[in-house]
Write a protein that holds these residues in place. Structure first.
Motif, short mmCIF file in Angstrom:
data_model
loop_
_atom_site.label_atom_id
_atom_site.label_comp_id
_atom_site.label_asym_id
_atom_site.label_seq_id
_atom_site.Cartn_x
_atom_site.Cartn_y
_atom_site.Cartn_z
N ALA A 95 0.89 -1.29 0.02
CA ALA A 95 -0.13 -0.01 -0.20
C ALA A 95 0.99 1.31 0.19
O ALA A 95 0.36 2.33 -0.76
N ASP A 96 2.17 1.29 0.54
CA ASP A 96 2.74 2.33 0.92
C ASP A 96 4.33 1.93 1.05
O ASP A 96 4.73 1.68 2.20
N PRO A 97 5.16 1.79 -0.13
CA PRO A 97 6.19 1.20 -0.23
C PRO A 97 7.14 1.83 1.01
O PRO A 97 8.22 1.44 1.44
N ASP A 98 6.93 3.34 1.17
CA ASP A 98 7.99 3.99 2.28
C ASP A 98 7.64 3.24 3.75
O ASP A 98 8.50 3.42 4.75
N ALA A 99 6.58 2.64 3.86
CA ALA A 99 6.37 1.75 5.18
C ALA A 99 7.51 0.71 5.48
O ALA A 99 7.52 0.31 6.72
N LEU A 100 8.37 0.38 4.56
CA LEU A 100 9.47 -0.68 4.81
C LEU A 100 10.30 -0.07 5.68
O LEU A 100 10.86 -0.67 6.43
N ALA A 101 10.30 1.35 5.86
CA ALA A 101 11.39 2.04 6.94
C ALA A 101 10.95 1.61 8.12
O ALA A 101 11.75 1.89 9.14
N ASP A 102 9.72 1.20 8.33
CA ASP A 102 9.23 1.03 9.81
C ASP A 102 9.59 -0.50 10.28
O ASP A 102 9.43 -0.96 11.41
N THR A 103 10.11 -1.24 9.41
CA THR A 103 10.50 -2.73 9.66
C THR A 103 11.63 -2.63 10.20
O THR A 103 12.70 -2.25 9.82
N SER A 104 11.98 -3.55 11.34
CA SER A 104 13.26 -3.80 11.70
C SER A 104 14.44 -4.31 11.03
O SER A 104 15.46 -4.09 11.07
N GLU A 105 13.70 -5.29 10.03
CA GLU A 105 14.73 -5.65 9.29
C GLU A 105 15.44 -4.61 8.01
O GLU A 105 16.25 -4.91 7.74
N VAL A 106 14.81 -3.53 7.76
CA VAL A 106 15.25 -2.58 7.20
C VAL A 106 16.28 -1.43 8.11
O VAL A 106 17.20 -1.16 7.77
N GLN A 107 15.55 -1.46 9.33
CA GLN A 107 16.08 -0.36 10.06
C GLN A 107 17.72 -1.05 10.68
O GLN A 107 18.42 -0.23 10.73
N CYS A 108 17.79 -2.10 10.40
CA CYS A 108 18.91 -2.98 10.70
C CYS A 108 20.25 -2.67 10.08
O CYS A 108 21.18 -2.73 10.15
N LEU A 109 19.74 -2.38 8.63
CA LEU A 109 20.40 -2.12 7.58
C LEU A 109 21.02 -0.54 7.44
O LEU A 109 22.07 -0.42 6.95
N VAL A 110 20.52 0.31 8.20
CA VAL A 110 20.55 1.79 8.15
C VAL A 110 22.03 2.00 8.57
O VAL A 110 22.62 1.40 9.73
N ALA A 111 22.94 2.73 7.99
CA ALA A 111 24.16 3.06 8.37
C ALA A 111 25.15 2.10 8.46
O ALA A 111 26.36 2.23 8.73
N ARG A 112 24.80 0.72 7.77
CA ARG A 112 25.95 -0.31 7.66
C ARG A 112 26.24 -0.44 6.16
O ARG A 112 25.46 -0.16 5.45
N PRO A 113 27.47 -0.39 6.13
CA PRO A 113 28.05 -0.61 4.49
C PRO A 113 27.44 -1.96 4.04
O PRO A 113 27.21 -2.83 4.64
#
Length: 196
Positions: A95-113
């Motif tokens: 429904a809203d692809p930007d909602a992936l930002a709320d998932t822990s699976e995506v959040q754990c990738l942020v700032a990691r190479p």
């Protein structure tokens, strides 16, 4: 196996085991204890839900997460990974692809190479083969691919199914458009400028 039973199995798999390999083993074992028709229907439901995610906006979300580019195969594996997030996260992302930002699976990738993402990489290609493997275990046929996919095709309803992604394609490298369509993912995964 209807769509609710499919998602119940995915959710149970998530509760039972932590890692993707363990989830695949659990799913394979669980499916191989069911009738062949249910194994085939699992694949049919998997194909249906990944088709729901076959949109240009989700492809742009994958491209943003991946650093600005996502291949055809990479996007298919990304859709399978989204299924592994569970029904609620999957439906929200469709429904809203930007909602992936709320998932822990995506959040754990942020700032990691990206080269350190390893097992957290957002793809799950083997999920597409787990039903065929269960089918092979149950039938005792090592090379059951043809028979399995013929059975899947006989169960599928391809009426009105588009061949290309739904929606309109857009350039995720356009920062203005990305900030408008994927504001959170764009902030989480800034793109490096293209080398000139």
């Amino acid at each position: 196996m209807d769509i609710d039973s499919f998602w119940k199995l995915i959710e149970e798999c998530r509760r039972q085991t932590p890692g993707r390999d363990e989830r695949l083993a659990w799913l394979r074992d669980e499916l191989s204890r069911r009738p062949l028709t249910e194994i085939v229907q699992f694949q049919v439901r998997l194909d249906e839900v990944t088709h729901e995610a076959f949109t240009w906006d989700l492809w742009a979300a994958a491209e943003r997460i991946f650093g600005g580019w996502c291949s055809d195969d990479g996007f298919c594996y990304f859709g399978l990974w989204m299924v592994g997030l569970g029904r609620n996260a999957f439906s929200q992302a469709v429904a809203d692809p930007d909602a992936l930002a709320d998932t822990s699976e995506v959040q754990c990738l942020v700032a990691r190479p990206r080269e350190l993402w390893n097992d957290d990489w957002p793809e799950w290609e083997p999920l597409d083969y787990v039903a065929m493997e269960a089918y092979g275990l149950l039938t005792g046929i090592d090379d059951c691919g043809d028979a399995f996919y013929e059975a899947v095709e006989a169960e599928q309803d391809d009426v009105g199914r588009s061949r290309g992604p739904l929606g309109e394609q857009w350039d995720v490298r356009s920062e203005a458009e990305a900030a408008r369509k994927l504001p959170r993912l764009s902030a989480m995964f800034p793109l490096r400028p293209l080398a000139r």
